[in-house]
Motif scaffolding. Structure first.
Motif, PDB file in Angstrom:
ATOM      1  N   PHE A 167       3.088   3.609   2.001  1.00 17.72           N
ATOM      2  CA  PHE A 167       4.286   3.161   2.717  1.00 17.72           C
ATOM      3  C   PHE A 167       5.143   2.267   1.833  1.00 17.72           C
ATOM      4  CE2 PHE A 167       6.410  -0.238   5.038  1.00 17.72           C
ATOM      5  CZ  PHE A 167       7.249   0.485   5.874  1.00 17.72           C
ATOM      6  N   TRP A 168       4.545   1.195   1.279  1.00 14.88           N
ATOM      7  CA  TRP A 168       5.335   0.222   0.531  1.00 14.88           C
ATOM      8  C   TRP A 168       5.780   0.784  -0.811  1.00 14.88           C
ATOM      9  CZ3 TRP A 168       7.785  -3.617   2.555  1.00 14.88           C
ATOM     10  CH2 TRP A 168       7.317  -4.186   3.755  1.00 14.88           C
ATOM     11  N   SER A 169       4.997   1.659  -1.416  1.00  8.40           N
ATOM     12  CA  SER A 169       5.424   2.300  -2.659  1.00  8.40           C
ATOM     13  C   SER A 169       6.691   3.120  -2.428  1.00  8.40           C
ATOM     14  CB  SER A 169       4.302   3.188  -3.197  1.00  8.40           C
ATOM     15  OG  SER A 169       4.718   3.893  -4.337  1.00  8.40           O
ATOM     16  N   ALA A 170       6.693   3.923  -1.379  1.00  2.00           N
ATOM     17  CA  ALA A 170       7.867   4.742  -1.072  1.00  2.00           C
ATOM     18  C   ALA A 170       9.045   3.876  -0.633  1.00  2.00           C
ATOM     19  CB  ALA A 170       7.523   5.758   0.008  1.00  2.00           C
ATOM     20  N   PHE A 171       8.775   2.857   0.166  1.00  7.88           N
ATOM     21  CA  PHE A 171       9.841   2.035   0.718  1.00  7.88           C
ATOM     22  C   PHE A 171      10.508   1.183  -0.361  1.00  7.88           C
ATOM     23  CE2 PHE A 171      10.985  -1.524   3.882  1.00  7.88           C
ATOM     24  CZ  PHE A 171      12.161  -0.890   4.251  1.00  7.88           C
ATOM     25  N   LEU A 172       9.690   0.618  -1.273  1.00  8.70           N
ATOM     26  CA  LEU A 172      10.233  -0.247  -2.323  1.00  8.70           C
ATOM     27  C   LEU A 172      10.604   0.522  -3.585  1.00  8.70           C
ATOM     28  CD1 LEU A 172       7.761  -3.271  -2.075  1.00  8.70           C
ATOM     29  CD2 LEU A 172      10.037  -3.059  -1.034  1.00  8.70           C
ATOM     30  N   GLY A 173      10.204   1.803  -3.667  1.00  3.39           N
ATOM     31  CA  GLY A 173      10.487   2.581  -4.858  1.00  3.39           C
ATOM     32  C   GLY A 173       9.675   2.144  -6.057  1.00  3.39           C
ATOM     33  N   ARG A 174       8.431   1.724  -5.821  1.00  2.00           N
ATOM     34  CA  ARG A 174       7.540   1.311  -6.915  1.00  2.00           C
ATOM     35  C   ARG A 174       6.378   2.289  -7.042  1.00  2.00           C
ATOM     36  NH1 ARG A 174       6.159  -5.120  -6.677  1.00  2.00           N
ATOM     37  NH2 ARG A 174       8.212  -5.952  -6.106  1.00  2.00           N
ATOM     38  N   GLU A 175       5.934   2.517  -8.276  1.00  2.00           N
ATOM     39  CA  GLU A 175       4.744   3.315  -8.503  1.00  2.00           C
ATOM     40  C   GLU A 175       3.508   2.488  -8.156  1.00  2.00           C
ATOM     41  OE1 GLU A 175       4.663   6.521  -9.370  1.00  2.00           O
ATOM     42  OE2 GLU A 175       6.857   6.557  -9.328  1.00  2.00           O
ATOM     43  N   SER A 176       2.448   3.148  -7.735  1.00  2.00           N
ATOM     44  CA  SER A 176       1.200   2.459  -7.418  1.00  2.00           C
ATOM     45  C   SER A 176       0.152   2.771  -8.478  1.00  2.00           C
ATOM     46  CB  SER A 176       0.687   2.878  -6.038  1.00  2.00           C
ATOM     47  OG  SER A 176       0.392   4.260  -6.019  1.00  2.00           O
ATOM     48  N   ALA A 177      -0.865   1.928  -8.555  1.00  2.77           N
ATOM     49  CA  ALA A 177      -1.967   2.120  -9.499  1.00  2.77           C
ATOM     50  C   ALA A 177      -3.244   1.613  -8.849  1.00  2.77           C
ATOM     51  CB  ALA A 177      -1.694   1.369 -10.803  1.00  2.77           C
ATOM     52  N   ASP A 178      -4.380   2.160  -9.273  1.00  6.44           N
ATOM     53  CA  ASP A 178      -5.662   1.660  -8.799  1.00  6.44           C
ATOM     54  C   ASP A 178      -5.856   0.227  -9.261  1.00  6.44           C
ATOM     55  OD1 ASP A 178      -6.291   4.040  -7.566  1.00  6.44           O
ATOM     56  OD2 ASP A 178      -7.421   4.821  -9.280  1.00  6.44           O
TER      57      ASP A 178
END
Length: 257
Positions: free
Chosen positions: A21-32
């Protein structure tokens, strides 16, 4: 030297879902996040901070003491932000806001509250999309975090305080007393990191002298040292970690605020 804000940590019963949710909403990539067993969103630039989603088996049962205030540049922009959040899985929620107030209160897929602020808010002008991490807290806690992070006070009036990194970016604000009741562990909390050449023990002693209290004891197996600020909000001081030729830990992802 003072610690830096390593990350804003958010407990989640499903870190992957909340991170999506927050990755898509903020436009940030996620990582483990190998250090915490969750997922991390590194900052986009040197004015930002990491967001860590850490696993918990405890569901959210009460309103968080801290939430994001997201900014808008126009009424249409506010409507678009709200619509995008709802499409991604947010929902409207009631925290006692009045009908005539211009901000919109939403909750993410795990119920964490956030506000989409109306256009024309001068206090958050220039702070970026995450205009503020708005907290429930006393004047003393604002003073504490200003000294703990080395961030100047940018507001101190009627027991309301705010601080901001010297690099700019999001403000951290506290609205003064009375404090809302606490129910269980804080789901939103800070991880701090001393400089790579710093000393964990010395930094903990400095924070204790500023008004923090110790919540854990040596030898419990907890990574770093868990403390509470003057309002009882839990936070953790991580051991200094220097980059070393191999793969970076989450403490080396991005620059932090």
């Amino acid at each position: 030297m003072t610690s830096s804000l390593f990350a804003l940590c958010i407990d989640a019963t499903s870190p992957p879902r909340l991170a999506r949710f927050w990755s898509a909403f903020l436009g940030r990539e996620s990582a483990d996040d190998p250090d915490g067993g969750g997922i991390v969103l590194p900052p986009a630039d040197d004015t930002g901070f990491r967001i860590r989603f850490l696993p918990t088996d405890q569901p959210k049962t009460s309103q968080n003491r801290a939430h994001f205030d997201l900014t808008s540049t126009s009424p249409e922009g506010q409507r678009q932000t709200v619509a995008r959040a709802l499409e991604l899985g947010a929902r409207h929620t009631d925290v006692g806001q009045l009908p005539e107030e211009g901000h919109v209160v939403l909750a993410d897929p795990e119920g964490n509250e956030f506000c989409v602020i109306e256009a024309g808010n001068n206090f958050l002008a220039g702070c970026g999309f995450i205009g503020a991490l708005a907290g429930d807290g006393t004047q003393a806690v604002g003073y504490f975090w200003s000294k703990a992070l080395g961030w100047p006070l940018v507001w101190d009036q009627d027991e309301e305080t705010a601080i901001q990194s010297p690099h700019g970016g999001s403000k951290f604000t506290w609205g003064g007393p009375p404090l809302m009741p606490r129910s269980g562990r804080d789901r939103v909390r800070f991880d701090l990191a001393p400089p790579a050449d710093g000393d964990l023990h010395a930094e903990v002693e400095r924070l204790l002298a500023l008004g923090a209290t110790r919540l854990d004891t040596p030898g419990t197996g907890t990574v770093g040292v868990t403390l509470a600020d003057p309002d009882g909000n839990e936070f953790r001081v991580l051991p200094p970690v220097a980059k070393s030729g191999g793969a970076a830990s989450t403490r080396d992802l991005g620059s932090g605020a």
